[in-house]
Design a protein around this motif. Structure first.
Motif, PDB file in Angstrom:
ATOM      1  N   UNK A 128       0.825  -1.284  -0.048  1.00 28.93           N
ATOM      2  CA  UNK A 128      -0.146   0.139  -0.067  1.00 28.93           C
ATOM      3  C   UNK A 128       0.987   1.328  -0.011  1.00 28.93           C
ATOM      4  N   UNK A 129       1.978   1.142  -0.449  1.00 34.53           N
ATOM      5  CA  UNK A 129       2.891   2.168  -0.447  1.00 34.53           C
ATOM      6  C   UNK A 129       3.710   2.267  -1.796  1.00 34.53           C
ATOM      7  N   UNK A 130       4.358   3.601  -2.089  1.00 34.65           N
ATOM      8  CA  UNK A 130       4.901   3.759  -3.198  1.00 34.65           C
ATOM      9  C   UNK A 130       6.172   4.204  -3.182  1.00 34.65           C
ATOM     10  N   UNK A 131       7.320   4.045  -3.964  1.00 31.05           N
ATOM     11  CA  UNK A 131       8.679   4.521  -3.966  1.00 31.05           C
ATOM     12  C   UNK A 131       8.705   5.782  -4.831  1.00 31.05           C
ATOM     13  N   UNK A 191      26.070   4.002  -7.748  1.00 31.71           N
ATOM     14  CA  UNK A 191      25.133   2.878  -7.007  1.00 31.71           C
ATOM     15  C   UNK A 191      23.608   3.403  -6.958  1.00 31.71           C
ATOM     16  N   UNK A 192      22.610   2.667  -6.676  1.00 30.11           N
ATOM     17  CA  UNK A 192      21.364   3.021  -6.595  1.00 30.11           C
ATOM     18  C   UNK A 192      21.174   4.062  -5.615  1.00 30.11           C
ATOM     19  N   UNK A 193      20.049   4.788  -5.689  1.00 26.45           N
ATOM     20  CA  UNK A 193      19.540   5.689  -4.723  1.00 26.45           C
ATOM     21  C   UNK A 193      19.294   5.157  -3.151  1.00 26.45           C
ATOM     22  N   UNK A 194      19.448   6.071  -2.169  1.00 29.57           N
ATOM     23  CA  UNK A 194      19.071   5.592  -0.808  1.00 29.57           C
ATOM     24  C   UNK A 194      17.692   5.716  -0.892  1.00 29.57           C
ATOM     25  N   UNK A 195      16.971   4.570  -0.378  1.00 28.34           N
ATOM     26  CA  UNK A 195      15.568   4.127  -0.208  1.00 28.34           C
ATOM     27  C   UNK A 195      15.168   4.669   1.346  1.00 28.34           C
ATOM     28  N   UNK A 196      14.401   5.657   1.667  1.00 26.40           N
ATOM     29  CA  UNK A 196      14.213   6.060   2.925  1.00 26.40           C
ATOM     30  C   UNK A 196      12.627   5.969   3.095  1.00 26.40           C
ATOM     31  N   UNK A 197      12.098   5.096   3.801  1.00 30.12           N
ATOM     32  CA  UNK A 197      10.595   5.040   4.167  1.00 30.12           C
ATOM     33  C   UNK A 197      10.268   5.977   5.052  1.00 30.12           C
ATOM     34  N   UNK A 198       9.035   6.759   4.739  1.00 32.42           N
ATOM     35  CA  UNK A 198       8.491   7.605   5.644  1.00 32.42           C
ATOM     36  C   UNK A 198       7.376   7.187   6.296  1.00 32.42           C
ATOM     37  N   UNK A 199       7.074   5.977   5.986  1.00 33.65           N
ATOM     38  CA  UNK A 199       5.907   5.489   6.652  1.00 33.65           C
ATOM     39  C   UNK A 199       6.380   4.856   8.186  1.00 33.65           C
ATOM     40  N   UNK A 200       5.690   5.554   9.193  1.00 29.12           N
ATOM     41  CA  UNK A 200       6.167   4.977  10.562  1.00 29.12           C
ATOM     42  C   UNK A 200       7.595   5.847  10.801  1.00 29.12           C
ATOM     43  N   UNK A 201       8.460   5.173  11.579  1.00 26.46           N
ATOM     44  CA  UNK A 201       9.625   5.914  11.925  1.00 26.46           C
ATOM     45  C   UNK A 201      10.519   5.759  10.596  1.00 26.46           C
ATOM     46  N   UNK A 202      11.040   6.989  10.475  1.00 23.47           N
ATOM     47  CA  UNK A 202      11.899   7.319   9.213  1.00 23.47           C
ATOM     48  C   UNK A 202      12.924   6.165   9.065  1.00 23.47           C
ATOM     49  N   UNK A 203      13.038   5.322   8.073  1.00 24.02           N
ATOM     50  CA  UNK A 203      13.769   4.150   7.994  1.00 24.02           C
ATOM     51  C   UNK A 203      14.586   4.078   6.619  1.00 24.02           C
ATOM     52  N   UNK A 204      15.732   3.831   6.530  1.00 27.94           N
ATOM     53  CA  UNK A 204      16.617   3.567   5.325  1.00 27.94           C
ATOM     54  C   UNK A 204      16.593   2.138   5.152  1.00 27.94           C
ATOM     55  N   UNK A 205      15.828   2.046   3.963  1.00 30.28           N
ATOM     56  CA  UNK A 205      15.566   0.575   3.518  1.00 30.28           C
ATOM     57  C   UNK A 205      16.866  -0.113   2.674  1.00 30.28           C
TER      58      UNK A 205
END
Ligand code: TXA
Ligand code: MG
Length: 357
Positions: A128-131, A191-205
């Motif tokens: 239910x999320x999008x990057x 190298x590929x981008x940093x993926x950061x989730x802003x869903x809940x606690x900000x977390x680097x995926x």
């Protein structure tokens, strides 16, 4: 029934005579026409090349999975050219997006947010999320503007292979599977981008050039997902599905050696056989004697190592390497992204020496 068969045929890849065109006006116009017509093509970004489709065309997006051999559970990144293109794609715009955009976009940062109804389950692999990210390569930005729709694009490699940092790398993997590769030169980041989730606690995926420290200066504490540094266990739920899959692997077997220069050179000489290669730093070269090698560059220059990493992994295959002993970089700061990719290329096989021995 007929509709189902027809739909399947629409998302089935055809055979093409793959053309490489420069990223000039004519090249970008051809790419835009193809994407608008529901086809795929490869495009340059500043990180790695992407395999593109209109994010609003499920058949074209579905074909990306088939062309790459990508697991269906691994969602795609959606590329836009401005912050205003984001709001229809997400459930709500949060204030951190503007702050991060001002500081890091266009650039190698991807934000994971709750998706709106405009993002299909094909793009988000049922999540239910999008990057989303705004890439920095001028050709990618121009292409998105020409298209007028967001572009879904994973890295343009066959799944599991090292990501492509040049048009030639894309051609080696996807020749005859796509009609067009837009050649924007060698990728400046690598190298590929940093993926950061802003869903809940900000977390680097997924770590990338933009570090947790740089992000947390702007938005407060940023966590690192467990899968960034540790091997995911069988059946374990991971925050970013891409982290669970084997990745970045050349045909050669890669083994990481974690220790100082002396440990590394000693291990190499003890284990040197035919077709054993070193993937080392410049400072190691004069201790290698006859062992063939490729270098990441200066041990103090993570940006150079980022630029060289994927192309070195491909070159080792071309040179006929059977086993590659790679010197393990630091795990902190800018080096984390390189460590994370190498660890996966090595299938988590690491030989560790105790510190300062
Ligand atoms: O630099 C990049 O990010 C490149 C260029 C082409 O933009 N793209 C790229 O895409 O590396 P890909 O598909 O190779 O990697 C995307 C990563 C995967 O690990 C995927 O699981 C994760 O992002 N991802 C995508 N959508 C996600 C979501 N909704 N939630 C969690 N992770 C997501
Ligand atoms: Mg990829």
């Amino acid at each position: 029934m007929i509709k189902e068969v027809f739909n399947r045929m629409l998302s089935r890849p055809k055979k093409y005579k793959t053309e490489i065109v420069p990223a000039d006006e004519a090249g970008l116009a051809r790419a835009a026409a193809l994407l608008s017509a529901g086809e795929n093509c490869a495009i340059p970004t500043e990180t790695v090349y992407g395999l593109a489709a209109s994010a609003f065309d499920d058949h074209a997006v579905g074909r990306i999975f088939t062309i790459k051999g990508r697991p269906q559970d691994n969602p795609l990144i959606v590329h836009v050219s401005s912050v205003s293109m984001i709001w229809p794609l997400v459930e709500e715009m949060d204030s951190r997006i503007e702050i991060l955009a001002k500081n890091f976009w266009p650039g190698p940062l991807t934000l994971v947010m709750k998706k709106s109804g405009l993002i299909s389950n094909v793009v988000s692999a049922g999540l239910d999320t999008v990057a989303i990210r705004i890439p920095a390569h001028p050709a990618a930005l121009k292409l998105i503007d020409l298209c007028g729709f967001p572009i879904a694009a994973p890295s343009a490699n066959l799944s599991g292979r090292p990501s492509p940092t040049s048009a030639e790398h894309v051609y080696a993997d996807l020749k005859s599977k796509i009609p067009l590769i837009v050649d924007g030169g060698n990728c400046l980041v690598g190298v590929e981008s940093t993926v950061l989730s802003l869903v809940g606690e900000p977390t680097i995926l997924r770590p990338g050039r933009i570090t947790a420290a740089a992000l947390s200066k702007l938005i407060g504490p940023v966590a690192l997902a467990k899968g960034v540094t540790e091997e995911p266990q069988e059946g374990e739920q991971v925050a970013s599905p891409g982290m669970a899959h084997r990745h970045y692997s050349p045909s050669a077997k890669v083994i990481l050696i974690e220790g100082n220069r002396a440990n590394y050179l000693h291990y190499l000489h003890e284990n040197s056989q035919d077709n054993v290669f070193a993937l080392c730093f410049d400072e190691d070269i004069d201790g290698l004697e006859q062992i063939p090698y490729l270098s990441f560059g200066d041990v103090k220059d993570p940006e150079e190592a980022e630029r060289r990493l994927f192309s070195a992994l491909r070159e080792l295959d071309e040179k006929g390497a059977a086993t590659v002993y790679a010197r393990c970089p630091d795990h902190t700061g800018r080096w984390l992204a390189i460590f994370n990719r190498l660890q996966r290329a090595a299938g988590f096989e690491v030989i560790r020496f105790e510190k300062d021995k």
